[in-house]
Design a protein around this motif. Structure first.
Motif, short mmCIF file in Angstrom:
data_model
loop_
_atom_site.label_atom_id
_atom_site.label_comp_id
_atom_site.label_asym_id
_atom_site.label_seq_id
_atom_site.Cartn_x
_atom_site.Cartn_y
_atom_site.Cartn_z
N TRP A 23 0.82 -1.21 0.00
CA TRP A 23 0.00 0.00 0.00
C TRP A 23 0.85 1.26 0.00
CZ3 TRP A 23 1.06 3.16 4.02
CH2 TRP A 23 1.60 2.58 5.17
N GLY A 29 -4.33 5.04 -4.06
CA GLY A 29 -4.95 3.86 -4.66
C GLY A 29 -5.40 2.86 -3.61
N ALA A 30 -4.59 2.70 -2.57
CA ALA A 30 -4.97 1.79 -1.48
C ALA A 30 -6.22 2.29 -0.77
CB ALA A 30 -3.81 1.65 -0.49
N ARG A 32 -8.55 4.15 -2.12
CA ARG A 32 -9.66 3.96 -3.07
C ARG A 32 -10.14 2.51 -3.06
NH1 ARG A 32 -7.17 5.62 -6.96
NH2 ARG A 32 -6.57 3.67 -7.92
N ARG A 33 -9.20 1.57 -3.04
CA ARG A 33 -9.58 0.15 -3.00
C ARG A 33 -10.32 -0.18 -1.70
NH1 ARG A 33 -4.60 0.08 -5.30
NH2 ARG A 33 -3.52 -0.57 -3.39
N LEU A 34 -9.85 0.40 -0.58
CA LEU A 34 -10.54 0.20 0.68
C LEU A 34 -11.95 0.75 0.61
CD1 LEU A 34 -10.75 -0.59 3.65
CD2 LEU A 34 -9.65 1.59 4.23
N ARG A 35 -12.09 1.99 0.14
CA ARG A 35 -13.42 2.61 0.02
C ARG A 35 -14.36 1.70 -0.77
NH1 ARG A 35 -13.70 7.02 -4.26
NH2 ARG A 35 -13.58 5.07 -5.43
N ASP A 36 -13.87 1.20 -1.90
CA ASP A 36 -14.72 0.37 -2.77
C ASP A 36 -15.07 -0.97 -2.13
OD1 ASP A 36 -14.55 2.49 -4.53
OD2 ASP A 36 -13.13 1.50 -5.87
N SER A 37 -14.22 -1.47 -1.23
CA SER A 37 -14.50 -2.75 -0.57
C SER A 37 -15.52 -2.61 0.56
CB SER A 37 -13.21 -3.36 -0.01
OG SER A 37 -12.81 -2.71 1.18
N THR A 117 -11.27 -6.25 3.69
CA THR A 117 -10.49 -5.24 3.02
C THR A 117 -9.90 -5.82 1.75
OG1 THR A 117 -8.55 -5.81 4.34
CG2 THR A 117 -9.89 -4.00 5.14
N PRO A 118 -9.47 -4.97 0.83
CA PRO A 118 -8.92 -5.49 -0.42
C PRO A 118 -7.65 -6.28 -0.19
CG PRO A 118 -8.61 -3.10 -0.24
CD PRO A 118 -9.43 -3.53 0.92
N GLY A 119 -7.39 -7.18 -1.10
CA GLY A 119 -6.14 -7.94 -1.02
C GLY A 119 -6.38 -9.28 -0.59
#
Length: 119
Positions: A23, A29-30, A32-37, A117-119
């Motif tokens: 991250w 970007g990290a 944003r990915r969290l928000r989307d998850s 969370t993403p990942g």
């Protein structure tokens, strides 16, 4: 979380930082990915607090994003104090100091692993 939460506040930097997935190479970007998850969490309102390089991240229909002007911890405490009156509030963070601050205002606290969370 077993029953819906009125207000779920996510400490973005803390949750993103809890996973060693690179991250730090792309903090925005990290975030944003969290928000989307976070879409679909069992809460009436989900708020993601971001700071630093993640500031300026836009809200979505499912997640309101608050960009902290200074400390993300201070922004979270302000949200709990200003918007938590008469509501069930849960803050997601592993930060010990922040945990104590929001508990003193009546919020419950969960660790980063309590949400997907993403990942």
């Amino acid at each position: 979380m077993t029953e819906p939460t009125d207000l779920l506040i996510i400490d973005g930097a803390n949750v993103v930082g809890s996973r060693p997935d690179g991250w730090w190479r792309d903090r925005a970007g990290a975030a944003r990915r969290l928000r989307d998850s976070l879409k679909g969490l069992d809460a009436d309102e989900v708020v993601l607090v971001v700071e630093g390089a993640a500031r300026g991240l836009e809200s979505t229909e499912a997640v309101r994003v608050v960009s902290a002007d200074g400390s993300g911890d201070d922004a979270i405490v302000d949200l709990v104090r200003d918007e938590g009156q008469g509501r069930q509030v849960v803050v997601v963070t592993a930060d010990r100091g922040l945990r104590e601050r929001v508990k003193s205002l009546g919020a419950d606290v969960r660790g980063p692993r309590s949400i997907r969370t993403p990942g």
